[in-house]
Write an enzyme that holds these catalytic residues in place. Structure first.
Site, short mmCIF file in Angstrom:
data_model
loop_
_atom_site.label_atom_id
_atom_site.label_comp_id
_atom_site.label_asym_id
_atom_site.label_seq_id
_atom_site.Cartn_x
_atom_site.Cartn_y
_atom_site.Cartn_z
N ASP A 53 0.83 -1.21 0.00
CA ASP A 53 0.00 0.00 0.00
C ASP A 53 0.86 1.26 0.00
OD1 ASP A 53 -2.52 -1.03 -0.03
OD2 ASP A 53 -2.92 -0.77 2.10
N GLU A 78 -4.47 6.76 2.21
CA GLU A 78 -4.81 5.97 3.37
C GLU A 78 -3.59 5.71 4.25
OE1 GLU A 78 -6.75 2.30 2.39
OE2 GLU A 78 -7.29 1.94 4.47
N ASP A 155 -6.42 5.91 -2.66
CA ASP A 155 -6.50 4.62 -1.97
C ASP A 155 -5.68 3.64 -2.80
OD1 ASP A 155 -7.00 2.28 -0.68
OD2 ASP A 155 -9.16 2.62 -0.46
N ILE A 157 -4.72 0.48 -2.51
CA ILE A 157 -5.37 -0.81 -2.78
C ILE A 157 -6.65 -0.84 -1.95
CG2 ILE A 157 -5.25 -3.34 -2.51
CD1 ILE A 157 -2.29 -3.22 -3.00
N ASP A 158 -7.78 -0.71 -2.63
CA ASP A 158 -9.05 -0.83 -1.91
C ASP A 158 -9.48 -2.30 -1.98
OD1 ASP A 158 -11.36 0.19 -0.54
OD2 ASP A 158 -12.48 -0.20 -2.37
N THR A 160 -8.47 -4.58 0.45
CA THR A 160 -7.21 -5.27 0.76
C THR A 160 -7.43 -6.71 1.21
OG1 THR A 160 -7.28 -3.61 2.49
CG2 THR A 160 -5.23 -3.84 1.32
N ASP A 293 -11.68 6.59 -0.21
CA ASP A 293 -12.53 5.58 -0.84
C ASP A 293 -13.46 6.20 -1.88
OD1 ASP A 293 -11.86 3.22 0.71
OD2 ASP A 293 -12.96 4.10 2.38
C1 2IP Z 1 -12.19 -0.84 2.81
C2 2IP Z 1 -12.67 -1.87 1.83
C3 2IP Z 1 -13.75 -2.67 2.49
C4 2IP Z 1 -14.95 -1.81 2.76
C5 2IP Z 1 -14.52 -0.59 3.57
C6 2IP Z 1 -13.33 0.15 2.96
O1 2IP Z 1 -11.02 -0.25 2.33
O2 2IP Z 1 -13.15 -1.31 0.64
O3 2IP Z 1 -14.04 -3.74 1.65
O4 2IP Z 1 -15.88 -2.57 3.45
O5 2IP Z 1 -15.59 0.28 3.65
O6 2IP Z 1 -12.94 1.21 3.75
P1 2IP Z 1 -16.99 -3.46 2.73
O7 2IP Z 1 -16.30 -4.38 1.77
O8 2IP Z 1 -17.68 -4.15 3.84
O9 2IP Z 1 -17.82 -2.46 2.01
P2 2IP Z 1 -9.53 -0.99 2.45
O10 2IP Z 1 -9.62 -2.33 1.85
O11 2IP Z 1 -8.67 -0.05 1.65
O12 2IP Z 1 -9.22 -1.00 3.91
CA CA Z 2 -10.28 1.63 1.00
#
Ligand code: 2IP
Ligand code: CA
Length: 354
Positions: A53, A78, A155, A157-158, A160, A293
């Site tokens: 990241d 992030e 972000d 890597i969203d 993760t 995000d």
């Molecule tokens: C996270 C990721 C999660 C999401 C959460 C984000 O970011 O996208 O999947 O939760 O809201 O902040 P969910 O999948 O339950 O919607 P990261 O992976 O960058 O921590």
């Molecule tokens: Ca994210």
């Protein structure tokens, strides 16, 4: 449109790093270390994920600064780049002038793992351009955007959890798995606090012949300019995307409104579903997403006539677009307080705000 092109190319560099870590046996071994060795180096698993990241975020920041001197101070994400290796040494991860220098620095973070450091540094410094990106190009260079008046949220890597845990060939129905991983870059106007330009790179969008390829989607919504790489017309689907952790009463309410509920991982991924007209909306009732995000995905939605508004306000008949105040910090106050309602078609908003 120099800035847009730069962001698209940098999102692709990021996607290549993300794919490399999943594909290379040695790097992948570091990513999933804790799964195989329950007791060895409990911090290491977390650390390598964080390193991926941080490295991506710093890479984007570094090359943006080379192109637009002075911009780095207004680029946030992030992660922060002070990093602890397993020995507890504090190291600031930075991209150096050459691949060799970057590899040397990474070697310190990675406890002397030369192989991993060289592989990562080489990818960080590999030169690529627009023709290497699977996206729609643009020929409009009339956008007058003063880069001194913008801020950027990244972000790296969203989703993760999916990035680390998904099996490498899961190309079926895409509610979980590598397909949910996105790299999100968003530009906001410091003056209006609105998101105005966004790039979503999906590094694992297509799995063919044992190989993942990606896709990059972008949008601009600024002054009188609305441009997007997507031209799919939007029609009602009556599908709402939710997090698997969404409250039961919210689900019930949506079902009563006639929505079919689909759960998918990743905040960026769920907004992408709405952008691609696979769902009418993404609803989140909690304050669990952050500015990084939403900034990029929101600009793309806005370029297509949609938006992201605060969920808890919308259900009280108030339409409040998610904004990006320049003075928010990187932690708690960067959260999207009150949840999200992301939509493309304004009729969808009318379902909630009466
Ligand atoms: C996270 C990721 C999660 C999401 C959460 C984000 O970011 O996208 O999947 O939760 O809201 O902040 P969910 O999948 O339950 O919607 P990261 O992976 O960058 O921590
Ligand atoms: Ca994210």
């Amino acid at each position: 449109m120099d800035l847009l092109e730069t962001l698209i190319v940098l999102s692709e560099k990021a996607a290549r790093i993300a794919r490399l870590i999943r594909k290379d046996e040695h790097l992948f071994g570091l990513l999933v270390e804790q799964k195989d060795q329950d007791h060895a180096n409990p911090r290491f698993f977390q650390d390598f994920k964080t390193l991926a990241d941080v490295l991506i975020q710093q890479m984007i920041k570094h090359f943006l600064e080379l192109k637009f001197p002075g911009i780095a101070d207004r680029v946030r994400g992030e992660e922060n780049n002070t990093f602890c290796n397993t020995l507890g040494d504090k190291i600031t991860v930075d991209i150096k002038k050459t691949s060799e220098e970057t590899a040397d620095l990474l070697e310190n973070v990675l406890n002397g793992d030369k192989k991993a450091s060289l592989l990562l540094a080489e990818e960080v410094h590999r030169s690529i351009d627009m023709k290497d990106v699977n996206t729609k190009s643009f020929d409009d260079d009339t956008l007058e955007l003063d880069v001194n008046q913008i801020g950027i949220w990244i972000d790296p890597i969203d989703s993760t959890a999916e990035y680390i845990n998904a099996s490498s060939d899961n190309s079926g129905e895409r509610q979980s798995g590598l397909n949910c991983v996105t790299i999100l870059i968003g530009v906001y106007s410091i003056e209006s606090e609105e998101s105005i330009m966004g790039v979503i790179n999906q590094p694992f969008s297509n799995f063919e012949e044992n190989c993942w390829t990606g896709e990059c989607i972008w949008g601009v919504c600024f002054n009188s300019t609305s441009l997007s790489s997507l031209n799919i017309p939007a029609t009602r689907t009556h599908v709402a995307y939710l997090s698997s952790s969404e409250d039961e009463d919210v689900k019930l309410q949506l079902r009563n409104m006639g929505y079919t509920i689909k759960e998918a991982a990743g905040a960026g991924n769920k907004i992408l579903k709405v952008i691609k007209n696979q769902g009418d909306c993404y609803i989140l009732s909690k304050s669990t997403t952050f500015k990084w995000d939403t900034c990029g995905p929101q600009a793309i939605l806005r370029s297509l006539g949609g938006d992201i508004v605060t969920y808890t306000e919308a259900v009280c008949n108030r339409v409040i677009s998610v904004k990006y105040p320049h003075d928010v910090g990187c932690e708690k106050d960067a959260s999207n307080f009150g949840g999200l309602l992301a939509f493309r078609i304004t009729d969808v908003l009318d379902d909630f705000v009466r």
